[in-house]
Design a protein around this motif. Structure first.
Motif, PDB file in Angstrom:
ATOM      1  N   ALA A  32       0.883  -1.158   0.000  1.00 57.37           N
ATOM      2  CA  ALA A  32       0.000   0.000   0.000  1.00 57.37           C
ATOM      3  C   ALA A  32       0.926   1.215   0.000  1.00 57.37           C
ATOM      4  O   ALA A  32       1.361   1.663   1.064  1.00 57.37           O
ATOM      5  CB  ALA A  32      -0.910  -0.008   1.221  1.00 57.37           C
ATOM      6  N   PRO A  33       1.275   1.725  -1.185  1.00 55.60           N
ATOM      7  CA  PRO A  33       2.240   2.812  -1.279  1.00 55.60           C
ATOM      8  C   PRO A  33       1.919   3.976  -0.339  1.00 55.60           C
ATOM      9  O   PRO A  33       0.786   4.433  -0.255  1.00 55.60           O
ATOM     10  CB  PRO A  33       2.147   3.245  -2.750  1.00 55.60           C
ATOM     11  CG  PRO A  33       1.701   1.997  -3.457  1.00 55.60           C
ATOM     12  CD  PRO A  33       0.752   1.324  -2.496  1.00 55.60           C
ATOM     13  N   GLY A  34       2.934   4.385   0.409  1.00 54.48           N
ATOM     14  CA  GLY A  34       2.792   5.473   1.348  1.00 54.48           C
ATOM     15  C   GLY A  34       2.224   5.055   2.699  1.00 54.48           C
ATOM     16  O   GLY A  34       2.277   5.807   3.655  1.00 54.48           O
ATOM     17  N   LEU A  35       1.649   3.849   2.767  1.00 52.63           N
ATOM     18  CA  LEU A  35       1.038   3.376   4.011  1.00 52.63           C
ATOM     19  C   LEU A  35       1.823   2.248   4.663  1.00 52.63           C
ATOM     20  O   LEU A  35       2.019   2.247   5.868  1.00 52.63           O
ATOM     21  CB  LEU A  35      -0.394   2.910   3.752  1.00 52.63           C
ATOM     22  CG  LEU A  35      -1.362   3.967   3.226  1.00 52.63           C
ATOM     23  CD1 LEU A  35      -2.704   3.334   2.901  1.00 52.63           C
ATOM     24  CD2 LEU A  35      -1.519   5.089   4.236  1.00 52.63           C
ATOM     25  N   GLY A  36       2.231   1.259   3.858  1.00 53.22           N
ATOM     26  CA  GLY A  36       2.964   0.142   4.431  1.00 53.22           C
ATOM     27  C   GLY A  36       2.951  -1.075   3.542  1.00 53.22           C
ATOM     28  O   GLY A  36       2.610  -1.018   2.359  1.00 53.22           O
ATOM     29  N   ARG A  37       3.320  -2.196   4.149  1.00 52.66           N
ATOM     30  CA  ARG A  37       3.451  -3.455   3.412  1.00 52.66           C
ATOM     31  C   ARG A  37       3.160  -4.614   4.350  1.00 52.66           C
ATOM     32  O   ARG A  37       3.498  -4.572   5.538  1.00 52.66           O
ATOM     33  CB  ARG A  37       4.875  -3.573   2.878  1.00 52.66           C
ATOM     34  CG  ARG A  37       5.242  -4.936   2.350  1.00 52.66           C
ATOM     35  CD  ARG A  37       6.677  -4.999   1.955  1.00 52.66           C
ATOM     36  NE  ARG A  37       6.749  -4.406   0.629  1.00 52.66           N
ATOM     37  CZ  ARG A  37       7.817  -4.397  -0.126  1.00 52.66           C
ATOM     38  NH1 ARG A  37       8.934  -4.895   0.328  1.00 52.66           N
ATOM     39  NH2 ARG A  37       7.794  -3.865  -1.311  1.00 52.66           N
ATOM     40  N   VAL A  38       2.542  -5.660   3.792  1.00 54.60           N
ATOM     41  CA  VAL A  38       2.302  -6.897   4.527  1.00 54.60           C
ATOM     42  C   VAL A  38       2.929  -8.030   3.729  1.00 54.60           C
ATOM     43  O   VAL A  38       2.725  -8.125   2.518  1.00 54.60           O
ATOM     44  CB  VAL A  38       0.791  -7.174   4.701  1.00 54.60           C
ATOM     45  CG1 VAL A  38       0.572  -8.503   5.401  1.00 54.60           C
ATOM     46  CG2 VAL A  38       0.115  -6.061   5.458  1.00 54.60           C
ATOM     47  N   VAL A  39       3.691  -8.878   4.410  1.00 58.17           N
ATOM     48  CA  VAL A  39       4.250 -10.079   3.789  1.00 58.17           C
ATOM     49  C   VAL A  39       3.718 -11.273   4.570  1.00 58.17           C
ATOM     50  O   VAL A  39       3.910 -11.365   5.785  1.00 58.17           O
ATOM     51  CB  VAL A  39       5.803 -10.062   3.811  1.00 58.17           C
ATOM     52  CG1 VAL A  39       6.353 -11.322   3.161  1.00 58.17           C
ATOM     53  CG2 VAL A  39       6.342  -8.826   3.114  1.00 58.17           C
ATOM     54  N   LEU A  40       3.009 -12.164   3.873  1.00 59.86           N
ATOM     55  CA  LEU A  40       2.364 -13.322   4.480  1.00 59.86           C
ATOM     56  C   LEU A  40       3.001 -14.592   3.940  1.00 59.86           C
ATOM     57  O   LEU A  40       3.132 -14.749   2.725  1.00 59.86           O
ATOM     58  CB  LEU A  40       0.867 -13.300   4.143  1.00 59.86           C
ATOM     59  CG  LEU A  40       0.043 -14.466   4.631  1.00 59.86           C
ATOM     60  CD1 LEU A  40      -0.212 -14.320   6.130  1.00 59.86           C
ATOM     61  CD2 LEU A  40      -1.272 -14.521   3.882  1.00 59.86           C
ATOM     62  N   THR A  41       3.407 -15.483   4.836  1.00 62.28           N
ATOM     63  CA  THR A  41       4.033 -16.739   4.440  1.00 62.28           C
ATOM     64  C   THR A  41       3.398 -17.893   5.205  1.00 62.28           C
ATOM     65  O   THR A  41       3.283 -17.835   6.431  1.00 62.28           O
ATOM     66  CB  THR A  41       5.551 -16.730   4.737  1.00 62.28           C
ATOM     67  OG1 THR A  41       6.138 -15.573   4.143  1.00 62.28           O
ATOM     68  CG2 THR A  41       6.232 -17.977   4.197  1.00 62.28           C
ATOM     69  N   LEU A  56       4.562  -7.102   9.073  1.00 63.74           N
ATOM     70  CA  LEU A  56       3.823  -5.889   8.772  1.00 63.74           C
ATOM     71  C   LEU A  56       4.723  -4.678   8.958  1.00 63.74           C
ATOM     72  O   LEU A  56       5.387  -4.546   9.985  1.00 63.74           O
ATOM     73  CB  LEU A  56       2.615  -5.794   9.723  1.00 63.74           C
ATOM     74  CG  LEU A  56       1.747  -4.566   9.667  1.00 63.74           C
ATOM     75  CD1 LEU A  56       0.996  -4.500   8.332  1.00 63.74           C
ATOM     76  CD2 LEU A  56       0.757  -4.597  10.825  1.00 63.74           C
ATOM     77  N   THR A  57       4.743  -3.812   7.967  1.00 68.17           N
ATOM     78  CA  THR A  57       5.468  -2.554   8.052  1.00 68.17           C
ATOM     79  C   THR A  57       4.452  -1.439   7.848  1.00 68.17           C
ATOM     80  O   THR A  57       3.708  -1.454   6.869  1.00 68.17           O
ATOM     81  CB  THR A  57       6.552  -2.466   6.960  1.00 68.17           C
ATOM     82  OG1 THR A  57       7.407  -3.593   7.082  1.00 68.17           O
ATOM     83  CG2 THR A  57       7.362  -1.197   7.083  1.00 68.17           C
ATOM     84  N   VAL A  58       4.396  -0.502   8.790  1.00 66.96           N
ATOM     85  CA  VAL A  58       3.422   0.584   8.731  1.00 66.96           C
ATOM     86  C   VAL A  58       4.169   1.911   8.831  1.00 66.96           C
ATOM     87  O   VAL A  58       5.008   2.091   9.713  1.00 66.96           O
ATOM     88  CB  VAL A  58       2.399   0.470   9.889  1.00 66.96           C
ATOM     89  CG1 VAL A  58       1.433   1.635   9.880  1.00 66.96           C
ATOM     90  CG2 VAL A  58       1.657  -0.856   9.815  1.00 66.96           C
ATOM     91  N   ALA A  59       3.831   2.835   7.945  1.00 67.04           N
ATOM     92  CA  ALA A  59       4.419   4.173   7.997  1.00 67.04           C
ATOM     93  C   ALA A  59       3.796   4.931   9.167  1.00 67.04           C
ATOM     94  O   ALA A  59       2.578   4.921   9.337  1.00 67.04           O
ATOM     95  CB  ALA A  59       4.155   4.912   6.684  1.00 67.04           C
ATOM     96  N   LEU A  60       4.636   5.525   9.988  1.00 70.48           N
ATOM     97  CA  LEU A  60       4.165   6.308  11.130  1.00 70.48           C
ATOM     98  C   LEU A  60       4.294   7.796  10.840  1.00 70.48           C
ATOM     99  O   LEU A  60       5.181   8.228  10.103  1.00 70.48           O
ATOM    100  CB  LEU A  60       4.964   5.968  12.393  1.00 70.48           C
ATOM    101  CG  LEU A  60       4.830   4.548  12.922  1.00 70.48           C
ATOM    102  CD1 LEU A  60       5.765   4.342  14.107  1.00 70.48           C
ATOM    103  CD2 LEU A  60       3.395   4.229  13.297  1.00 70.48           C
TER     104      LEU A  60
END
Length: 97
Positions: A32-41, A56-60
């Protein structure tokens, strides 16, 4: 379903991803550009149990009070996600016709 030692489940990505008795699927990444990223395995541990590994990476926000509010909201949302996932895994599987 039982497998012979050394066999991988059909969803397993194999290769260097597996080790120490684990099997790991190819990760799925949602950006989600500008918001974050989720990687599921999907992972099967050496004991045979399966789980989803979620990174989960979230922009603060740059403002500290807002960033803290974001973290509190994120914690609450993750609690909801874990509760739902636990509830879903505790229910009997539904048959699909």
């Amino acid at each position: 379903m039982s497998r012979r030692p050394g066999e991988h489940p059909e969803w397993c990505a194999g290769g260097h991803r597996c080790g120490f008795g684990e099997h790991r699927a190819q990760p799925v990444t949602l950006d989600a550009p500008g918001l974050g990223r989720v990687v599921l395995t999907r992972v099967q541990g050496s004991d045979g149990r399966e789980h989803a590994e979620v990174r989960l990476t979230v922009a603060l926000a740059s403002a500290e009070p807002v960033a803290r509010q974001q973290l509190v909201a994120l914690t609450n949302d993750l609690d909801t996600v874990l509760s739902r996932a636990g509830y879903a895994s505790a229910r009997p599987a539904r048959r699909v016709a």
